[in-house]
Design a protein around this motif. Structure first.
Motif: not given
Length: 446
Positions: A290-317
């Motif tokens: 979950s922490h890995g997903m959090m860091t991945f999503v937060a970094q890509n949110r900061g970089a405004k990369k939508k597709d990578r944010v969603l892929s972080g959720l799917k792969v993490g689950l």
């Protein structure tokens, strides 16, 4: 090693970030379990029960601290993803300075109110002295616990999950060795167990701080950087205070549950504490992913990369589900040998209570695999309120059903209550995710 997750393969980033985290935490949990084994075998089941009654209070403190640091880490990850080094250092400095005052204040409160808290929990009189002694000694490590979590959060925010876990693993080995010396050799009982843990926690904090100053220029604070910024603290606390409350809600609920289990007697308390150690092997790696997903999503949110944010959720689950299969099969297949590790062979009733409880928990570990993954996503998106609300639903439901079930079905009632609480948590989180996705501008059309 700094890891920029705003480009490259999603699964590779999450695995490289999470696996060291999982392995390091597993090593730490192994030595935590060894602590309980040493205490149970060399100091007896009364000492094991005393440690077990104090642990929920200590966990409230640790998880409250880690909640603030998780909030700070989300902000730091976002600043790193956006390439804002100056603000990143300001966030690190403010987090550390705030923690110095905060942790000492919390430590003093705990030392004063320790006996009263244990009495409220209904701790049996025969283990009250040992429980109070263990709790008070453990609380003196509060500043080191905060500093380790804060520095680790900073390192994880820039994608380095290996280093803090490496130092934590070293400290865990040290902890186990000190327990053998203090408990098994010197016969210091619960005081020796608490002292060994404190020394190990201090070492892990010091190792992390020295490493940053020597090896990570991005996070190294010079005299000009080391200052307190009120506006930055407000931003940190907007993230961290909600997460701290959410993190603390779980152990507060466990505290109440411990109070319900305590009247069942020392055998039930010892069995409950032993299975809680096994629970750690399920929950902590799930939280690491979950922490890995959090860091991945937060970094890509900061970089405004939508597709990578969603892929972080799917792969993490998917990673969460695979881990549940592993831990569920192991816990169910080895439930009796596991319990025999913690208590002496003649304590048959304690072993049987633990075996019956563990067989249910092995199945139910599936639920927190998904709840942890979803919460990692929402934290990375900066939405801390949903993680708090869903956790409150889960723990409130769990406490209610423990109060209802345990008096009628015994210790297994806590396992059934867990499953009910996690089910309702998912029933709230999953529909909310789809509503959130439609409303959030970054995720629209994804």
């Amino acid at each position: 090693m700094i890891r920029d997750m705003t480009s490259g393969n999603t699964a590779k980033h999450l695995i490289h970030f999470s696996i060291p985290f999982v392995l390091g935490n597993m090593l730490q949990l192994t030595y935590n379990a060894v602590d309980s084994i040493i205490i149970g075998r060399f100091a007896g089941k009364d000492a094991l029960a005393a440690v077990g009654t104090s642990t929920p209070i200590i966990n409230i403190l640790i998880l409250g601290i880690s909640g603030i640091c998780i909030g700070a880490s989300v902000l730091m990850s976002e600043l790193f993803g956006a390439g804002n080094e100056k603000e990143l250092k300001k966030a690190v400095s403010t987090t550390l300075l705030f923690g110095g005052v905060f942790s000492i204040f919390i430590m003093m409160l705990g030392l004063i109110f320790a006996p009263g808290l244990l009495r409220l929990l209904g701790v049996p009189q025969e283990i009250m002295h040992s429980s109070t002694l263990f709790l008070r000694i453990s609380l003196t490590a509060t500043p080191f616990i905060y500093w380790y979590n804060a520095v680790s959060a900073a390192m994880r925010s820039v994608g380095d999950s290996k280093t803090p876990i490496r130092f934590l693993a070293i400290a865990s080995v040290l902890n186990a060795c000190l327990d053998l010396l203090f408990v098994a050799v010197l016969d210091w009982g619960v005081a020796g167990a608490a002292l060994g843990t404190n020394i190990a926690e201090a070492c892990s904090a010091i190792f992390c701080m020295v490493y940053i100053y020597r090896k990570v220029p991005l996070l190294r604070l010079g005299k000009a950087d080391f200052r307190f910024d009120r506006s930055m603290l407000d931003r940190i606390l907007r993230h961290g205070s909600v997460t701290a409350l959410q993190q603390s809600a779980q152990p507060i609920g466990k505290l109440i549950i411990q109070g319900v289990v305590n009247p069942l007697g020392v055998d039930a308390i010892a069995a409950f504490n032993a299975v809680n150690r096994v629970d750690d092997f399920a929950f902590t790696p799930q939280q690491s992913i979950s922490h890995g997903m959090m860091t991945f999503v937060a970094q890509n949110r900061g970089a405004k990369k939508k597709d990578r944010v969603l892929s972080g959720l799917k792969v993490g689950l998917k990673l969460e589900f695979c881990y549940w299969i592993l831990i569920g099969v192991l816990a169910f297949s080895l439930k009796e040998p596991i319990m025999r590790l913690f208590v002496k062979a003649e304590d048959v009733s304690t072993i049987q209570l633990g075996v019956d409880y563990l067989k249910w928990m092995a199945l139910f570990y599936l639920f927190p695999a998904f709840t942890n993954g979803i919460q990692g996503f929402f934290r990375g998106m900066g939405n801390m309120k949903i993680t708090l609300l869903s956790t409150l639903i889960q723990i409130t439901t769990r406490v209610i059903f423990v109060l209802i079930l345990v008096p009628h079905v015994g210790l297994n009632g806590t396992a059934y209550a867990n499953a009910i609480g996690w089910t309702l948590m998912l029933a709230y989180e999953v529909p909310y995710y789809f509503r959130f996705k439609k409303r959030h501008t970054l995720l629209q059309g994804g």
